[in-house]
Scaffold this motif. Structure first.
Motif, short mmCIF file in Angstrom:
data_model
loop_
_atom_site.label_atom_id
_atom_site.label_comp_id
_atom_site.label_asym_id
_atom_site.label_seq_id
_atom_site.Cartn_x
_atom_site.Cartn_y
_atom_site.Cartn_z
N ILE A 256 0.86 -1.19 0.00
CA ILE A 256 0.00 0.00 0.00
C ILE A 256 0.89 1.24 0.00
O ILE A 256 1.83 1.33 0.79
CB ILE A 256 -0.94 0.01 1.22
CG1 ILE A 256 -1.79 -1.26 1.22
CG2 ILE A 256 -1.83 1.24 1.21
CD1 ILE A 256 -2.66 -1.41 2.44
N SER A 257 0.60 2.18 -0.88
CA SER A 257 1.48 3.34 -1.07
C SER A 257 1.17 4.49 -0.13
O SER A 257 1.93 5.45 -0.07
CB SER A 257 1.37 3.83 -2.52
OG SER A 257 0.04 4.18 -2.84
N SER A 258 0.05 4.45 0.60
CA SER A 258 -0.31 5.57 1.46
C SER A 258 0.58 5.62 2.69
O SER A 258 1.29 4.67 3.01
CB SER A 258 -1.78 5.46 1.87
OG SER A 258 -2.03 4.23 2.51
N ALA A 259 0.52 6.75 3.41
CA ALA A 259 1.39 6.98 4.56
C ALA A 259 0.90 6.19 5.78
O ALA A 259 -0.28 5.84 5.87
CB ALA A 259 1.44 8.47 4.89
N PRO A 260 1.79 5.90 6.73
CA PRO A 260 1.37 5.23 7.98
C PRO A 260 0.34 6.07 8.73
O PRO A 260 0.40 7.29 8.75
CB PRO A 260 2.67 5.11 8.78
CG PRO A 260 3.75 5.20 7.77
CD PRO A 260 3.25 6.09 6.69
N GLY A 261 -0.62 5.37 9.36
CA GLY A 261 -1.66 6.07 10.09
C GLY A 261 -2.92 6.34 9.31
O GLY A 261 -3.94 6.73 9.89
N THR A 262 -2.89 6.16 7.99
CA THR A 262 -4.08 6.37 7.18
C THR A 262 -5.05 5.21 7.34
O THR A 262 -4.70 4.17 7.90
CB THR A 262 -3.71 6.54 5.70
OG1 THR A 262 -2.98 5.39 5.26
CG2 THR A 262 -2.83 7.77 5.50
N VAL A 263 -6.27 5.41 6.86
CA VAL A 263 -7.31 4.39 7.01
C VAL A 263 -6.88 3.06 6.39
O VAL A 263 -7.02 2.00 7.00
CB VAL A 263 -8.62 4.89 6.40
CG1 VAL A 263 -9.64 3.76 6.33
CG2 VAL A 263 -9.18 6.04 7.20
N SER A 264 -6.35 3.12 5.18
CA SER A 264 -5.99 1.88 4.49
C SER A 264 -4.85 1.16 5.21
O SER A 264 -4.88 -0.08 5.34
CB SER A 264 -5.60 2.19 3.04
OG SER A 264 -4.56 3.16 3.00
N GLN A 265 -3.84 1.89 5.68
CA GLN A 265 -2.72 1.25 6.35
C GLN A 265 -3.13 0.65 7.69
O GLN A 265 -2.79 -0.50 8.00
CB GLN A 265 -1.59 2.27 6.57
CG GLN A 265 -0.87 2.69 5.30
CD GLN A 265 0.07 1.61 4.77
OE1 GLN A 265 0.07 0.48 5.23
NE2 GLN A 265 0.87 1.97 3.79
N VAL A 266 -3.88 1.39 8.50
CA VAL A 266 -4.26 0.90 9.82
C VAL A 266 -5.17 -0.32 9.71
O VAL A 266 -4.98 -1.33 10.40
CB VAL A 266 -4.95 2.02 10.63
CG1 VAL A 266 -5.54 1.47 11.92
CG2 VAL A 266 -3.96 3.13 10.94
N SER A 267 -6.17 -0.25 8.83
CA SER A 267 -7.12 -1.37 8.71
C SER A 267 -6.45 -2.61 8.13
O SER A 267 -6.69 -3.73 8.61
CB SER A 267 -8.31 -0.95 7.85
OG SER A 267 -7.88 -0.54 6.56
N ASN A 268 -5.59 -2.45 7.12
CA ASN A 268 -4.96 -3.61 6.50
C ASN A 268 -3.89 -4.22 7.40
O ASN A 268 -3.78 -5.44 7.50
CB ASN A 268 -4.35 -3.22 5.15
CG ASN A 268 -5.38 -3.08 4.06
OD1 ASN A 268 -5.87 -4.08 3.50
ND2 ASN A 268 -5.76 -1.86 3.75
N CYS A 269 -3.09 -3.37 8.08
CA CYS A 269 -2.10 -3.91 9.03
C CYS A 269 -2.81 -4.62 10.19
O CYS A 269 -2.35 -5.67 10.65
CB CYS A 269 -1.22 -2.79 9.54
SG CYS A 269 -0.04 -2.14 8.34
#
Length: 522
Positions: A256-269
């Protein structure tokens, strides 16, 4: 010319997954056999047995009928995703219409080719589930829990940290989340292997905290990483029984190319770690950051995914700190653990009522409230200060109490009694850093304001509790018997309570005005 057209045709065909179906639709136009056309189209420039006429017809028909569609599919489209609730919008806006958060929309590029391809693959990749009768299911071992050495925290967790569970601990920065977790690691590491993963601190910083707290064990390991992929793979190795991840907002996935803390990163991690924890029966505790208003930062879906959500509340500079569960799949959400920060870390407060009242001075505006924290009765001091306002608009300030509720109670006092508060500044403080969510605090707040306004004291050995309605009536509250019992245990002589309470110790009142007249005119 033929070669250039074939190369362009090959590039466009490569953009489609369904090149066989498209080639078959062009068969009547070219006169070629389906098998030959399917084989030649992806790499047509390699073959020489294409006639000029067939290539020309194929190129013009393909570009005319499918070129625009391919160009639109290949073009990346952007969307704007709210980092608070995950709502998606086609264009940027200053405010999210779904959750009302300002400046929370971030742009993310999404390719329609990838979306359509994923949907197409998902439509044919599923398989029928193997369902079994629920009577034949063998339940997991619910008794496999890791003790934290804090009896009250174990009660909040339902008896300890359950193996295979994923817990989320949220709190203000600097309140003591890392300190509490390091103390838990030190206790669990006496018998089990524990891994502490930090994405915010270096190994040296964590070592200093561990030395201060006396956390020294060969079974306690440390790793520093912000890769969700690496952490999940480490959990899947099944080497550890407890893993601490500090914090979920610092993690990111390489895909995922978005920054840490974003919705996509937090939910997928979060999904990746939860899947690894469930697969290996490993207990995982995630640390979560909070926003300015005290809510958990990131998508709400994270709270739905985990098994336990705990809030670490209190004043970061002193006073008591509380841990309460707002979600618990394995226990009650009515329990609360109360701590106090000392030099050697957090210490449980065994008798918080006595500690809260130890330095009390019986002055006007001071009232003792009998409240309930979880299932535990607790006595705390409510302080009120009322001064004439120096400006045209009176000021209302509350520490540890809801400001909107305070404004409502002030309005009830003005309407249902003879107190004039429209030109008074009112300040409310709950001693000890506690934050009250108990409706029974209404009567204590009102009597503290009345005491400060009239300059009269309440009896030093009297506690107060009760809910105040808009008509000024005093309504009954939950667990009245436990509140009265706690007051008796600490040596109080009476309690101003709702009229529904039947006890010789209690002084029942029916409405706010009669309570003030009877007990403030002394």
């Amino acid at each position: 010319m033929v070669c250039r057209k074939l190369k362009k045709l090959n590039q466009k065909i490569r953009l489609l997954d369904g090149r066989i179906e498209i080639c078959q639709t062009l068969v009547p136009e070219t006169g070629l056999e389906p098998a030959r056309l399917t084989a030649y189209a992806p790499k047509a420039y390699v073959y020489t047995n294409f006639t000029t006429r067939a290539v020309g017809i194929l190129y013009h028909i393909f570009v005319g009928k499918c070129g625009n569609m391919i160009d639109n599919m290949a073009k990346g489209k952007s969307r704007f995703v709210c980092q608070k609730c995950g709502a998606s919008y086609s264009k940027w806006a200053g405010r999210c219409d779904n959750c009302g958060e300002w400046n929370s929309l971030l742009e993310q590029v999404v390719s329609e080719v990838e979306v359509k391809t994923a949907l197409a693959r998902g439509a044919v990749s599923g398989k029928k589930l193997d369902a079994v009768a629920i009577d034949t299911i063998v339940p997991s071992d619910a008794g496999s829990r890791l003790k934290t050495d804090f009896g009250e925290l174990d009660a909040v967790l339902g008896g300890g940290i359950l193996l295979g569970s994923v817990s989320l601990l949220a709190g203000q920065p600097g309140i003591g989340k890392s300190t509490l977790l390091m103390q838990i690691c030190a206790k669990v590491a006496e018998e089990h292997k524990v891994l502490y993963i930090s994405g915010e601190e270096s190994a040296g910083q964590v070592k200093l905290r561990a030395v201060r707290l006396g956390a020294s064990s060969d079974k306690l390991h440390f790793a520093s990483s912000t890769s969700g992929n690496d952490i999940a793979k480490t959990i899947e190795s099944d080497e550890y029984e407890l893993v601490i991840v500090d914090s979920i907002q610092t993690l990111m996935m390489a895909e995922i190319s978005s920054a840490p803390g974003t919705v996509s990163q937090v939910s997928n991690c979060g999904n990746l770690i939860i899947r690894a924890a469930k697969g290996t029966n490993t207990a995982v505790v995630l640390v979560g950051h909070v926003t300015k208003d005290g809510t958990l930062a990131g998508p709400k879906v994270l709270e739905h995914l985990v098994d336990v959500v705990m809030n670490f509340e209190g004043d970061r500079y002193g006073g008591f700190k509380t841990v309460r569960a707002v979600k618990n799949r394995f226990g009650s959400t009515n329990e609360v653990a109360i701590f106090e920060m000392e030099e050697k870390g957090l210490v449980e407060v065994k008798n918080p009522s006595e500690a809260l009242l130890a330095e009390r001075q019986n002055t006007d505006g001071s009232v003792i409230l009998a409240t309930i924290e979880g299932t535990r009765p607790l006595l705390c001091e409510i302080q009120a200060l009322v001064n004439p306002t120096n400006f045209g608009y009176p000021k209302r300030t509350a520490s540890g109490f809801d400001l909107n509720r305070l404004n409502l109670l002030v309005a009830v006092l003005e309407r249902r009694t003879k107190l004039k508060l429209q030109d008074k500044d009112i300040f409310i403080n709950v001693v000890g850093g506690l934050r009250l969510n108990d409706a029974a605090a209404d009567l204590a707040i009102c009597m503290a304001i009345a005491s400060a306004t009239a300059g009269r004291k309440l009896d030093d050995k009297t506690v107060v509790f009760g809910e105040v309605g808009l008509g000024g009536e005093i309504r009954s509250v939950l667990a009245s018997d436990r509140r009265v019992a706690e007051a008796k245990k600490l040596g109080f002589s009476g309690a101003i309570v709702p009229s529904a309470v039947r006890d010789k110790f209690a002084h029942p009142v029916r409405d706010l005005r009669s309570a003030l007249i009877k007990y403030m005119d002394k």
